[in-house]
Design an enzyme around this catalytic site. Structure first.
Site, PDB file in Angstrom:
ATOM      1  N   LYS A  65      13.428   7.311  -5.290  1.00  0.00           N
ATOM      2  CA  LYS A  65      12.811   6.024  -4.960  1.00  0.00           C
ATOM      3  C   LYS A  65      13.621   5.266  -3.910  1.00  0.00           C
ATOM      4  O   LYS A  65      13.053   4.652  -3.001  1.00  0.00           O
ATOM      5  CB  LYS A  65      12.666   5.194  -6.233  1.00  0.00           C
ATOM      6  CG  LYS A  65      11.974   3.871  -6.035  1.00  0.00           C
ATOM      7  CD  LYS A  65      11.793   3.171  -7.370  1.00  0.00           C
ATOM      8  CE  LYS A  65      10.926   1.955  -7.216  1.00  0.00           C
ATOM      9  NZ  LYS A  65      10.437   1.472  -8.498  1.00  0.00           N
ATOM     10  N   MET A  90       0.198   0.176  -5.826  1.00  0.00           N
ATOM     11  CA  MET A  90       0.328   0.634  -7.199  1.00  0.00           C
ATOM     12  C   MET A  90       1.687   1.268  -7.500  1.00  0.00           C
ATOM     13  O   MET A  90       1.782   2.270  -8.200  1.00  0.00           O
ATOM     14  CB  MET A  90      -0.807   1.612  -7.522  1.00  0.00           C
ATOM     15  CG  MET A  90      -2.195   1.026  -7.291  1.00  0.00           C
ATOM     16  SD  MET A  90      -2.486  -0.529  -8.159  1.00  0.00           S
ATOM     17  CE  MET A  90      -2.664   0.066  -9.820  1.00  0.00           C
ATOM     18  N   HIS A 109      -2.519 -10.231  -9.028  1.00  0.00           N
ATOM     19  CA  HIS A 109      -2.886  -9.403 -10.184  1.00  0.00           C
ATOM     20  C   HIS A 109      -4.153  -9.962 -10.826  1.00  0.00           C
ATOM     21  O   HIS A 109      -4.278 -11.179 -10.983  1.00  0.00           O
ATOM     22  CB  HIS A 109      -1.735  -9.391 -11.198  1.00  0.00           C
ATOM     23  CG  HIS A 109      -1.994  -8.470 -12.339  1.00  0.00           C
ATOM     24  ND1 HIS A 109      -1.902  -7.099 -12.225  1.00  0.00           N
ATOM     25  CD2 HIS A 109      -2.365  -8.723 -13.624  1.00  0.00           C
ATOM     26  CE1 HIS A 109      -2.200  -6.543 -13.393  1.00  0.00           C
ATOM     27  NE2 HIS A 109      -2.484  -7.505 -14.255  1.00  0.00           N
TER      28      HIS A 109
END
Length: 192
Positions: A65, A90, A109
């Site tokens: 990551k 996402m 959201h």
């Protein structure tokens, strides 16, 4: 004028709303970059139609990551990005991006957080048979939809409403609220 990067994974309806708000003078920003993590996502073509630089990375093609986010960070730096706007992105953001853009990454959201975080918030709300849901704009931290709330707006779930009905009601609020909130953050930052 604030330089922004939009991060998106899908169709890009909030991306469209941001572009429309810029073109209509509601949002004083320039989209310098679209970051997408899904090859072939419809938002990519939308960005290209507006001649916006686009990078599409498959996170799995990176060692980890941090390596993925380092590449994205370099793309943002090259384009003098001041602010990151998540619009249906996402993925959780990690420290490689959070530290240099502290309190300058926002997300929208489709629920009244802390209720129904994560994926399929509309489905979660319908499954719980709640009568009210809504939209939340929040700063991004390292959790899933856990960052400090900036703004919220409620919508009523009508009796017998389908997921598509609720989605349309939520998107109508999102497409108006998100650009307004982002602009208010720019004004607040300029006054500091």
């Amino acid at each position: 004028m604030t330089n922004i990067a939009v991060f998106a994974s899908g169709t890009g309806s909030n991306f469209d709303a941001i572009i429309d708000a810029i073109e209509n003078g509601i949002l004083d920003a320039r989209v310098r970059l679209l970051v997408c993590d899904r090859i072939g996502a419809p938002v990519i073509e939308k960005a290209q139609n507006h001649e916006i630089d686009t990078v599409v990375y498959r996170p799995k093609s990176f060692e980890n990551k941090a390596a993925y986010e380092t590449a994205v960070l370099e793309d943002c730096k090259q384009r003098d990005v001041d602010f990151i706007v998540l619009a249906g992105y996402m993925r959780l953001i990690g420290p490689t991006l959070l530290k240099p853009y502290e309190r300058r990454i926002v997300n929208i959201h489709p629920s009244l957080l802390p209720a129904f975080p994560g994926k399929d918030a509309i489905g979660q709300a319908l499954a719980q048979k709640v009568k009210v849901t809504g939209v939340t704009v929040h700063y991004v931290d390292d959790g899933m939809d856990t960052g400090p709330i900036i703004a919220q707006e409620a919508i009523k779930i009508e009796k017998n409403a389908t997921a598509e009905d609720v989605k349309q009601s939520i998107q109508a609020v999102e497409h108006r609220l998100y650009p307004e909130v982002i602009q208010s953050l720019f004004i607040k930052e300029e006054s500091l």
